[in-house]
Write a protein that holds these residues in place. Structure first.
Motif, PDB file in Angstrom:
ATOM      1  N   ASP A  35       0.942  -0.896   0.068  1.00 57.91           N
ATOM      2  CA  ASP A  35       0.063  -0.481   0.121  1.00 57.91           C
ATOM      3  C   ASP A  35       1.416   0.961   0.555  1.00 57.91           C
ATOM      4  O   ASP A  35       1.176   2.017   0.436  1.00 57.91           O
ATOM      5  CB  ASP A  35      -0.880  -0.057   1.082  1.00 57.91           C
ATOM      6  CG  ASP A  35      -2.378   1.028   1.248  1.00 57.91           C
ATOM      7  OD1 ASP A  35      -2.132   1.136  -0.152  1.00 57.91           O
ATOM      8  OD2 ASP A  35      -2.675   1.137   2.119  1.00 57.91           O
ATOM      9  N   ARG A  82      -7.174   6.593  -2.058  1.00 57.31           N
ATOM     10  CA  ARG A  82      -6.370   5.232  -2.094  1.00 57.31           C
ATOM     11  C   ARG A  82      -5.164   6.859  -1.745  1.00 57.31           C
ATOM     12  O   ARG A  82      -3.901   5.850  -1.410  1.00 57.31           O
ATOM     13  CB  ARG A  82      -6.054   4.916  -3.673  1.00 57.31           C
ATOM     14  CG  ARG A  82      -4.932   4.219  -3.795  1.00 57.31           C
ATOM     15  CD  ARG A  82      -4.619   3.151  -5.318  1.00 57.31           C
ATOM     16  NE  ARG A  82      -5.944   2.324  -4.919  1.00 57.31           N
ATOM     17  CZ  ARG A  82      -5.835   1.439  -6.100  1.00 57.31           C
ATOM     18  NH1 ARG A  82      -5.315   1.511  -7.196  1.00 57.31           N
ATOM     19  NH2 ARG A  82      -6.715   0.687  -6.184  1.00 57.31           N
ATOM     20  N   GLN A 113      -1.573   5.922   0.375  1.00 54.24           N
ATOM     21  CA  GLN A 113      -0.593   5.800   0.084  1.00 54.24           C
ATOM     22  C   GLN A 113       0.678   6.431   0.424  1.00 54.24           C
ATOM     23  O   GLN A 113       1.657   6.746   0.296  1.00 54.24           O
ATOM     24  CB  GLN A 113      -0.860   5.274  -1.244  1.00 54.24           C
ATOM     25  CG  GLN A 113      -1.425   4.430  -1.606  1.00 54.24           C
ATOM     26  CD  GLN A 113      -1.884   4.420  -3.710  1.00 54.24           C
ATOM     27  OE1 GLN A 113      -1.575   4.469  -4.351  1.00 54.24           O
ATOM     28  NE2 GLN A 113      -1.845   2.767  -3.377  1.00 54.24           N
TER      29      GLN A 113
END
Length: 551
Positions: free
Chosen positions: A88, A457, A461
């Motif tokens: 990730d 996301r 990240q």
């Protein structure tokens, strides 16, 4: 009565749902104390560099048709197999990937966001494993540069064994220096890698400046093979999902000091070194558990050159299965498989080559040197030519490093310069379309420090990946299938194709099966630590994969 019955059904359904949820969160049966306190004699960690998950699912038929004793097959069929584990992180690369495997940490904790970054204060590039205090040992011609894990922040599983007081041995092997060094950790007994066709190490590991005798023997064998032809026959027809090929492939490689290692020859050499380390250092044969970490770098080298759909990649994967099988046979003979816990994963995946993506009808492209020149020219137009050099000192892996001397000369606040560059990168194209072609988002160090990051996301990240002082002052996030203009195929993003890898555990302490449970590569280190009865590495953010532990 009907209302009472419906209520009873509701309660039963709720109870069943609660039980089902509980079973996904805990092992079906808890471990016995005896099982928990019994440690393996040896932990073997295997990394196949650039092994995106579908290499194993696509090529499994080839592996099983041609042999029954392959190492990858063994791990897939006899172990706990998580086909689609994740990293990730924002940028998938070799050094951060290998650093994650045995720290259980992402770059924000273990300090390695990229393979190399730029030090703006010293105006110099920094390689993730470089260390001038630890000169290379084993080179034919001595040099001033050196290598060590000193830039890695925090501990690994091997380090935690030593910290706990065990007289364990930790050995790592890879063709690439950064792969071997990051897996070995700070307290590793020996990490070896290949330079100019020879196995080398550094004075970080061998204080007397001499290669161990068994490594010298390996180098003698390599010298004898140089100039000769390495030949191996790989039977079986390709799956049809790759480029056309004959029913069998005969690999013939002229052994030199570099190119041969990007083929099956490099796989052979890596396995031979791992077996030699196992035997010479008597790994798994002492009172305390040892660790052997092996990374197969040839997979990445071939992948960059040929791409994920090539017949060469299929043949190489089939050969790796056979070669890892030879390593498992040697481990069984010396230690016994029942005394070993195996782990396998990858450091990152890979994107399809840009031309392949375009041919399939996907939006794809590359960013070349012209884009960097345009960005610098824009800053010059905005703030004027600077005497202290360029505004942008370096661009590395979508990270833009800005010149602090120019900021001082022009009296420009860092945030102001960052915003100007960020706005230029994100500016609409001439036709009014939102966002420059190929760019999904862009953020700055000031955005990171203020918590003003792209949502979803990307935000997650970025937080896992960004390291102040090592990451750029401005970071560009490409759209899917857009890459830096270098090489045939590459990996540099946090999209699924770059971050999805296999993760496997095998041994008597492991419950076999294919697991659809969510798993990340950071889960491997805490799981191995649990099996060894250790505190997890200092920066570990993963979970114990408890569902895969045998009661």
């Amino acid at each position: 009565m009907a209302k009472s019955f419906r209520y009873l059904v509701f309660l039963v359904s709720l109870s069943l749902m609660t039980q089902a949820q509980a079973q996904t969160q805990t092992s079906a049966k808890p471990l016995s104390l005896a099982r928990f306190l019994t440690k393996p004699k040896l932990v073997v960690v295997l990394v196949v560099d650039q092994c995106r998950s579908d290499f194993l699912t696509r090529f499994h038929k080839r592996m099983t048709e041609n042999r029954v004793d392959g190492g990858l097959q063994y791990l897939m069929s006899k172990g706990a197999y998580y086909p689609f584990a994740k990293f990730d992180i924002l940028q998938s690369m070799t050094c951060p990937g290998h650093a994650t495997v045995l720290t259980g940490a992402y770059p924000n904790q273990m300090g390695i966001p990229l393979n190399e970054w730029y030090d703006t204060s010293k105006k110099t590039e920094v390689y993730c494993a470089t260390d001038e205090r630890s000169p290379i040992v084993g080179r034919e011609a001595p040099a001033s540069d050196g290598m060590s894990p000193r830039r890695l922040v925090g501990s690994t599983v091997g380090d935690e064994l030593k910290i706990a007081g065990y007289k364990s041995k930790v050995v790592s092997v890879a063709l690439k220096d950064r792969s071997s060094i990051m897996m070995g950790g700070h307290l590793g007994d020996l990490s070896i890698w290949i330079e100019e066709g020879r196995w080398v190490t550094s004075q970080y590991y061998v204080k007397d400046g001499k290669l161990p005798g068994w490594v010298q023997e390996l180098n003698k064998g390599l010298s004898e093979e140089e100039g000769k032809t390495f030949r191996v026959e790989i039977p079986g027809k390709a799956t049809g999902l790759t480029a056309a090929t004959s029913d069998k492939r005969v690999v013939e490689v002229l052994v030199d000091k570099k190119k041969a290692f990007a083929t099956e020859y490099g796989v052979k050499v890596t396995t031979e070194a791992a077996i030699k380390a196992l035997d010479s250092m008597k790994l798994g044969q002492g009172e305390h558990p040892d660790i052997l970490a092996v990374s197969y770098s040839s997979h990445d080298m071939m992948g960059h050159a040929k791409g994920l759909q090539s017949a060469e990649m299929e043949h190489l994967t089939v050969y790796e299965d056979a070669s890892i099988g030879e390593l498992l046979k040697a481990i069984d003979k010396k230690v016994g498989l029942r005394n070993v816990v195996f782990a396998m994963t990858a450091d990152h995946g890979v994107a399809p080559p840009v031309e392949l993506a375009k041919n399939l009808g996907l939006e794809a492209g590359t960013f070349g040197k012209a884009f960097a020149a345009e960005a610098e020219a824009h800053l010059v137009r905005k703030f004027g030519k600077a005497k202290k050099g360029d505004y942008i000192l370096k661009i590395r892996s979508f990270n833009f490093y800005l010149n602090p001397e120019v900021m001082t000369e022009k009296k420009i606040a860092r945030e102001k310069l960052e915003n100007e560059l960020k706005n230029f990168i994100a500016a609409p194209k001439a036709n009014g379309e939102i966002g420059r072609e190929g760019i999904a988002s862009v953020f700055s160090r000031s955005d990171y420090e203020a918590g003003k990051l792209p949502a979803g996301r990307f935000e997650r990240q970025i937080k896992n990946t960004y390291v102040v002082g090592k990451s750029g002052e401005v970071v560009m996030i490409p759209k899917p299938f857009w890459v830096i203009e270098s090489g045939y195929a590459t990996h540099i993003t946090g999209y699924e194709y770059d971050r999805t890898v296999p993760l496997m555990l095998a041994g008597e302490r492991i419950k076999p099966g294919v697991y659809a449970n969510s798993a990340e590569v950071i889960d491997l280190a805490p799981t191995l630590s649990f099996i060894l009865g250790l505190i997890a590495p200092s920066g570990s953010d993963g979970r114990v994969l408890h569902e895969a532990l045998a009661p």
